[in-house]
Design an enzyme around this catalytic site. Structure first.
Site, PDB file in Angstrom:
ATOM      1  N   SER A 134     -26.560 -22.637  -4.604  1.00 45.03           N
ATOM      2  CA  SER A 134     -26.397 -23.307  -5.886  1.00 45.03           C
ATOM      3  C   SER A 134     -25.429 -24.466  -5.665  1.00 45.03           C
ATOM      4  CB  SER A 134     -25.879 -22.311  -6.935  1.00 45.03           C
ATOM      5  OG  SER A 134     -25.628 -22.941  -8.169  1.00 45.03           O
ATOM      6  N   TYR A 148     -29.510 -32.368 -12.176  1.00 50.17           N
ATOM      7  CA  TYR A 148     -29.072 -31.486 -11.093  1.00 50.17           C
ATOM      8  C   TYR A 148     -28.376 -30.251 -11.647  1.00 50.17           C
ATOM      9  CZ  TYR A 148     -26.984 -30.250  -6.559  1.00 50.17           C
ATOM     10  OH  TYR A 148     -26.614 -29.598  -5.401  1.00 50.17           O
ATOM     11  N   LYS A 152     -29.383 -26.241 -11.254  1.00 48.07           N
ATOM     12  CA  LYS A 152     -28.495 -25.271 -10.610  1.00 48.07           C
ATOM     13  C   LYS A 152     -28.012 -24.195 -11.583  1.00 48.07           C
ATOM     14  CE  LYS A 152     -28.618 -26.940  -6.414  1.00 48.07           C
ATOM     15  NZ  LYS A 152     -29.294 -26.189  -5.336  1.00 48.07           N
TER      16      LYS A 152
END
Length: 281
Positions: A134, A148, A152
């Site tokens: 992650s 992003y 994650k």
């Protein structure tokens, strides 16, 4: 004890470091990437304990074929390290819907595809370890990382739930949350930079792209040390469900945990008394 370790995104960056360190430690490694010939070249050519396989993580069919090739060569898969990923940078309004979907496709559905392909092998073995890389961005959302961070944060939720699903079959899970490491995430091959398209964001976008590019090669974390730490984690009998990697990440996640607790407490008076009257008595 030697393990069979399956690594995605092995052609560059952290993935390459993980493979090299795993081979040096005596493990058998399945190194995957979209261009397996380039992966093998990067790793120094053919080796007895190394299998390079083509794998675009957005393809479930390629993931299944790679898992089958791993079992045919080494007989089992002990550890899966979901490392492949990319970064679509930009303020939310300047990240196109297409780029947002591509981000989620690679960073979330990619590891899901590979894990879906590998889990039947691990269940049959009644043993295994699924590791997903992650990010600090999986815990802390910051400006310019909307796509992003979304991908994650989603990985973290999926992995937390998956942990409960597969624990009865002696399959462990670990979420890895690195801070800033000197990998190749910020090179143009891994990052898609936004073009200023909205006047309100234009000045900030230009300045932020320049700032992010200036960070590349200056990150404090050493990816070789991270690779070695990951091998320590996968060698543990009871590995952590979450591994926060890097002093900056530890500081950031600690601050986020305190912030969450403060937000919970601030919600208590209003949010804690919303049940039906007969349940509040």
């Amino acid at each position: 004890m030697s393990k069979v370790i399956f690594v995605t995104g092995a052609g560059r960056g952290l993935g390459t470091d993980i493979v090299r360190e795993a081979l040096a430690a005596g493990h058998q490694v399945v190194a995957t990437g979209r261009r397996p010939e380039e992966v093998e070249k990067t790793l120094g050519g053919p080796q007895d304990n190394l299998l390079t396989v083509r794998l675009d993580v957005t393809s479930l069919e390629e993931a299944q074929a790679a898992a089958q090739a791993a079992v045919e060569r080494f007989g089992r898969i002990d550890v899966l390290i979901n490392n492949a990923g990319n970064f679509f940078a930009g303020y939310f309004e300047e990240v196109s819907p297409e780029h947002m979907r591509q981000q989620i496709e690679t960073n979330l559905f990619g590891p899901m595809n590979v894990t879906r392909a590998v889990l039947p092998v691990m269940r049959a073995q009644r043993d295994g370890h699924v590791v997903s890389i992650s990010s600090l961005a999986g815990q802390v959302g910051t400006e310019f990382t909307a796509a992003y961070a979304a991908s994650k944060f989603a990985v973290e939720g999926w992995m937390e739930a998956l942990h409960q699903d597969i624990a009865p079959y002696n399959i462990r899970t670990t979420i890895v949350e690195p801070g800033y490491f000197r990998t190749e995430l910020l090179v143009d091959a891994s990052t898609t930079w936004p073009e200023p398209t909205i006047a309100d964001y234009a000045e900030r976008t230009t300045a932020t792209v320049a700032a992010w590019k200036s960070i590349n090669g200056q990150q404090p974390g050493d990816p070789v040390k991270l690779a070695r730490a990951l091998l320590t984690v996968v060698g543990q009998e009871q590995p952590p469900v979450r591994f926060v990697a890097g002093a900056d990440a530890i500081e950031g996640v600690t601050a986020k945990a305190r912030e969450l607790l403060a937000q919970v407490e601030a919600s208590r008076a209003l949010g804690g008394n919303l049940g039906h009257d007969d349940t509040n008595a």
